[in-house]
Design a protein around this motif. Structure first.
Motif, PDB file in Angstrom:
ATOM      1  N   SER A   1     -48.533 -30.977  17.368  1.00 33.72           N
ATOM      2  CA  SER A   1     -47.179 -31.247  17.853  1.00 33.72           C
ATOM      3  C   SER A   1     -46.432 -32.269  16.995  1.00 33.72           C
ATOM      4  O   SER A   1     -47.016 -32.982  16.188  1.00 33.72           O
ATOM      5  N   MET A   2     -45.152 -32.298  17.226  1.00 33.41           N
ATOM      6  CA  MET A   2     -44.299 -33.286  16.583  1.00 33.41           C
ATOM      7  C   MET A   2     -44.730 -34.694  16.992  1.00 33.41           C
ATOM      8  O   MET A   2     -44.672 -35.626  16.195  1.00 33.41           O
ATOM      9  N   ALA A   3     -45.196 -34.840  18.226  1.00 26.06           N
ATOM     10  CA  ALA A   3     -45.606 -36.156  18.723  1.00 26.06           C
ATOM     11  C   ALA A   3     -46.745 -36.738  17.890  1.00 26.06           C
ATOM     12  O   ALA A   3     -46.774 -37.937  17.619  1.00 26.06           O
ATOM     13  N   MET A   4     -47.669 -35.898  17.454  1.00 21.30           N
ATOM     14  CA  MET A   4     -48.787 -36.391  16.648  1.00 21.30           C
ATOM     15  C   MET A   4     -48.292 -36.860  15.281  1.00 21.30           C
ATOM     16  O   MET A   4     -48.735 -37.878  14.768  1.00 21.30           O
ATOM     17  N   ARG A   5     -47.373 -36.108  14.701  1.00 21.18           N
ATOM     18  CA  ARG A   5     -46.813 -36.513  13.410  1.00 21.18           C
ATOM     19  C   ARG A   5     -46.094 -37.854  13.551  1.00 21.18           C
ATOM     20  O   ARG A   5     -46.232 -38.742  12.713  1.00 21.18           O
ATOM     21  N   THR A   6     -45.349 -38.004  14.620  1.00 25.88           N
ATOM     22  CA  THR A   6     -44.620 -39.250  14.874  1.00 25.88           C
ATOM     23  C   THR A   6     -45.597 -40.402  15.098  1.00 25.88           C
ATOM     24  O   THR A   6     -45.388 -41.504  14.591  1.00 25.88           O
ATOM     25  N   LEU A   7     -46.686 -40.148  15.821  1.00 25.51           N
ATOM     26  CA  LEU A   7     -47.694 -41.174  16.064  1.00 25.51           C
ATOM     27  C   LEU A   7     -48.319 -41.653  14.764  1.00 25.51           C
ATOM     28  O   LEU A   7     -48.431 -42.857  14.519  1.00 25.51           O
ATOM     29  N   VAL A   8     -48.694 -40.718  13.909  1.00 26.71           N
ATOM     30  CA  VAL A   8     -49.297 -41.079  12.617  1.00 26.71           C
ATOM     31  C   VAL A   8     -48.296 -41.836  11.756  1.00 26.71           C
ATOM     32  O   VAL A   8     -48.616 -42.849  11.142  1.00 26.71           O
ATOM     33  N   ARG A   9     -47.062 -41.341  11.727  1.00 28.25           N
ATOM     34  CA  ARG A   9     -46.022 -41.989  10.911  1.00 28.25           C
ATOM     35  C   ARG A   9     -45.776 -43.415  11.389  1.00 28.25           C
ATOM     36  O   ARG A   9     -45.645 -44.344  10.589  1.00 28.25           O
ATOM     37  N   THR A  10     -45.763 -43.612  12.686  1.00 26.43           N
ATOM     38  CA  THR A  10     -45.530 -44.942  13.243  1.00 26.43           C
ATOM     39  C   THR A  10     -46.730 -45.859  12.988  1.00 26.43           C
ATOM     40  O   THR A  10     -46.561 -47.009  12.590  1.00 26.43           O
ATOM     41  N   LYS A  11     -47.922 -45.338  13.198  1.00 33.54           N
ATOM     42  CA  LYS A  11     -49.140 -46.143  13.024  1.00 33.54           C
ATOM     43  C   LYS A  11     -49.278 -46.652  11.597  1.00 33.54           C
ATOM     44  O   LYS A  11     -49.645 -47.807  11.380  1.00 33.54           O
ATOM     45  N   TYR A  12     -48.971 -45.808  10.627  1.00 30.25           N
ATOM     46  CA  TYR A  12     -49.146 -46.191   9.230  1.00 30.25           C
ATOM     47  C   TYR A  12     -47.839 -46.649   8.575  1.00 30.25           C
ATOM     48  O   TYR A  12     -47.775 -46.772   7.367  1.00 30.25           O
TER      49      TYR A  12
ATOM     50  N   ILE B   1     -44.800 -45.303   8.077  1.00 34.03           N
ATOM     51  CA  ILE B   1     -44.230 -44.364   7.115  1.00 34.03           C
ATOM     52  C   ILE B   1     -42.774 -44.111   7.493  1.00 34.03           C
ATOM     53  O   ILE B   1     -42.446 -43.960   8.670  1.00 34.03           O
ATOM     54  N   THR B   2     -41.917 -44.086   6.487  1.00 32.30           N
ATOM     55  CA  THR B   2     -40.505 -43.845   6.752  1.00 32.30           C
ATOM     56  C   THR B   2     -40.306 -42.448   7.323  1.00 32.30           C
ATOM     57  O   THR B   2     -41.090 -41.544   7.080  1.00 32.30           O
ATOM     58  N   GLY B   3     -39.249 -42.295   8.085  1.00 33.31           N
ATOM     59  CA  GLY B   3     -38.936 -40.994   8.656  1.00 33.31           C
ATOM     60  C   GLY B   3     -38.214 -41.146   9.978  1.00 33.31           C
ATOM     61  O   GLY B   3     -37.851 -42.252  10.384  1.00 33.31           O
ATOM     62  N   SER B   4     -38.028 -40.022  10.642  1.00 28.24           N
ATOM     63  CA  SER B   4     -37.311 -40.023  11.918  1.00 28.24           C
ATOM     64  C   SER B   4     -37.898 -38.961  12.828  1.00 28.24           C
ATOM     65  O   SER B   4     -38.628 -38.069  12.382  1.00 28.24           O
ATOM     66  N   LEU B   5     -37.552 -39.038  14.094  1.00 30.82           N
ATOM     67  CA  LEU B   5     -37.988 -38.017  15.041  1.00 30.82           C
ATOM     68  C   LEU B   5     -37.441 -36.647  14.659  1.00 30.82           C
ATOM     69  O   LEU B   5     -38.141 -35.645  14.732  1.00 30.82           O
TER      70      LEU B   5
ATOM     71  N   TRP C   1     -38.314 -31.154  12.463  1.00 29.33           N
ATOM     72  CA  TRP C   1     -38.034 -30.119  11.466  1.00 29.33           C
ATOM     73  C   TRP C   1     -39.277 -29.780  10.648  1.00 29.33           C
ATOM     74  O   TRP C   1     -39.580 -28.606  10.403  1.00 29.33           O
ATOM     75  N   THR C   2     -39.989 -30.796  10.219  1.00 31.85           N
ATOM     76  CA  THR C   2     -41.190 -30.566   9.409  1.00 31.85           C
ATOM     77  C   THR C   2     -42.227 -29.772  10.195  1.00 31.85           C
ATOM     78  O   THR C   2     -42.822 -28.826   9.680  1.00 31.85           O
TER      79      THR C   2
ATOM     80  N   MET D   1     -41.711 -27.808  12.839  1.00 30.08           N
ATOM     81  CA  MET D   1     -41.230 -26.465  13.179  1.00 30.08           C
ATOM     82  C   MET D   1     -41.173 -25.540  11.956  1.00 30.08           C
ATOM     83  O   MET D   1     -41.483 -24.353  12.060  1.00 30.08           O
ATOM     84  N   LEU D   2     -40.795 -26.072  10.805  1.00 30.93           N
ATOM     85  CA  LEU D   2     -40.604 -25.213   9.637  1.00 30.93           C
ATOM     86  C   LEU D   2     -41.907 -24.901   8.905  1.00 30.93           C
ATOM     87  O   LEU D   2     -42.051 -23.826   8.325  1.00 30.93           O
ATOM     88  N   CYS D   3     -42.846 -25.832   8.895  1.00 34.15           N
ATOM     89  CA  CYS D   3     -44.096 -25.575   8.174  1.00 34.15           C
ATOM     90  C   CYS D   3     -45.247 -26.340   8.824  1.00 34.15           C
ATOM     91  O   CYS D   3     -45.692 -27.370   8.313  1.00 34.15           O
ATOM     92  N   LEU D   4     -45.713 -25.824   9.948  1.00 33.69           N
ATOM     93  CA  LEU D   4     -46.779 -26.489  10.696  1.00 33.69           C
ATOM     94  C   LEU D   4     -48.046 -26.698   9.863  1.00 33.69           C
ATOM     95  O   LEU D   4     -48.576 -27.811   9.828  1.00 33.69           O
ATOM     96  N   PRO D   5     -48.552 -25.682   9.150  1.00 32.83           N
ATOM     97  CA  PRO D   5     -49.771 -25.922   8.362  1.00 32.83           C
ATOM     98  C   PRO D   5     -49.604 -27.027   7.316  1.00 32.83           C
ATOM     99  O   PRO D   5     -50.492 -27.874   7.158  1.00 32.83           O
ATOM    100  N   CYS D   6     -48.474 -27.041   6.624  1.00 31.25           N
ATOM    101  CA  CYS D   6     -48.231 -28.096   5.615  1.00 31.25           C
ATOM    102  C   CYS D   6     -48.151 -29.463   6.276  1.00 31.25           C
ATOM    103  O   CYS D   6     -48.682 -30.452   5.752  1.00 31.25           O
ATOM    104  N   SER D   7     -47.502 -29.538   7.427  1.00 29.84           N
ATOM    105  CA  SER D   7     -47.383 -30.789   8.154  1.00 29.84           C
ATOM    106  C   SER D   7     -48.755 -31.310   8.561  1.00 29.84           C
ATOM    107  O   SER D   7     -49.073 -32.489   8.381  1.00 29.84           O
ATOM    108  N   LEU D   8     -49.599 -30.436   9.100  1.00 31.84           N
ATOM    109  CA  LEU D   8     -50.936 -30.842   9.520  1.00 31.84           C
ATOM    110  C   LEU D   8     -51.788 -31.292   8.340  1.00 31.84           C
ATOM    111  O   LEU D   8     -52.530 -32.269   8.441  1.00 31.84           O
ATOM    112  N   CYS D   9     -51.692 -30.585   7.235  1.00 30.83           N
ATOM    113  CA  CYS D   9     -52.444 -30.973   6.039  1.00 30.83           C
ATOM    114  C   CYS D   9     -52.023 -32.365   5.560  1.00 30.83           C
ATOM    115  O   CYS D   9     -52.873 -33.194   5.206  1.00 30.83           O
TER     116      CYS D   9
END
Length: 107
Positions: free
Chosen positions: A64-75, A77-81, A86-87, A89-97
């Motif tokens: 989920s998007m929530a996991m990406r946000t959690l990792v980004r916040t923990k480490y 990393i710049t970015g936004s919700l 978008w990342t 929804m558009l490319c889940l496998p790339c996001s997970l990798c």
């Protein structure tokens, strides 16, 4: 309660640097770890479960998007919700990798 003319200072929180950084690897940087890339491509849900497990979260949260946000916040990393959504929804496998490579780098 000042002794010798010194007022005590109480620190409640440890000061932290507010500096943010970029992801360690790019979104489509599969060459950084081919094993993770193959897992993300051919078994996306398995990779999501691995990510959730390494973050002590529910298995269903790994993709989920929530996991990406959690990792980004923990480490820090710049970015936004919106960018996380978008990342994801558009490319889940790339996001997970990318998330898995980031977690591996910090562990």
């Amino acid at each position: 309660m000042a002794q010798f003319g010194v007022n005590p200072v109480v620190i409640i929180n440890q000061p932290v640097s507010a500096e943010k950084r970029d992801w360690d690897t790019g979104l489509c940087n599969c060459c950084a770890d081919v094993g993770i890339c193959c897992c993300g491509t051919f078994c996306t849900l398995c990779l999501g479960c691995q990510i959730a497990g390494s973050m002590n979260e529910c298995c269903l949260c790994g993709t989920s998007m929530a996991m990406r946000t959690l990792v980004r916040t923990k480490y820090r990393i710049t970015g936004s919700l919106c960018g996380d959504w978008w990342t994801t929804m558009l490319c889940l496998p790339c996001s997970l990798c990318q998330i898995k490579r980031e977690i591996n780098h910090h562990n």
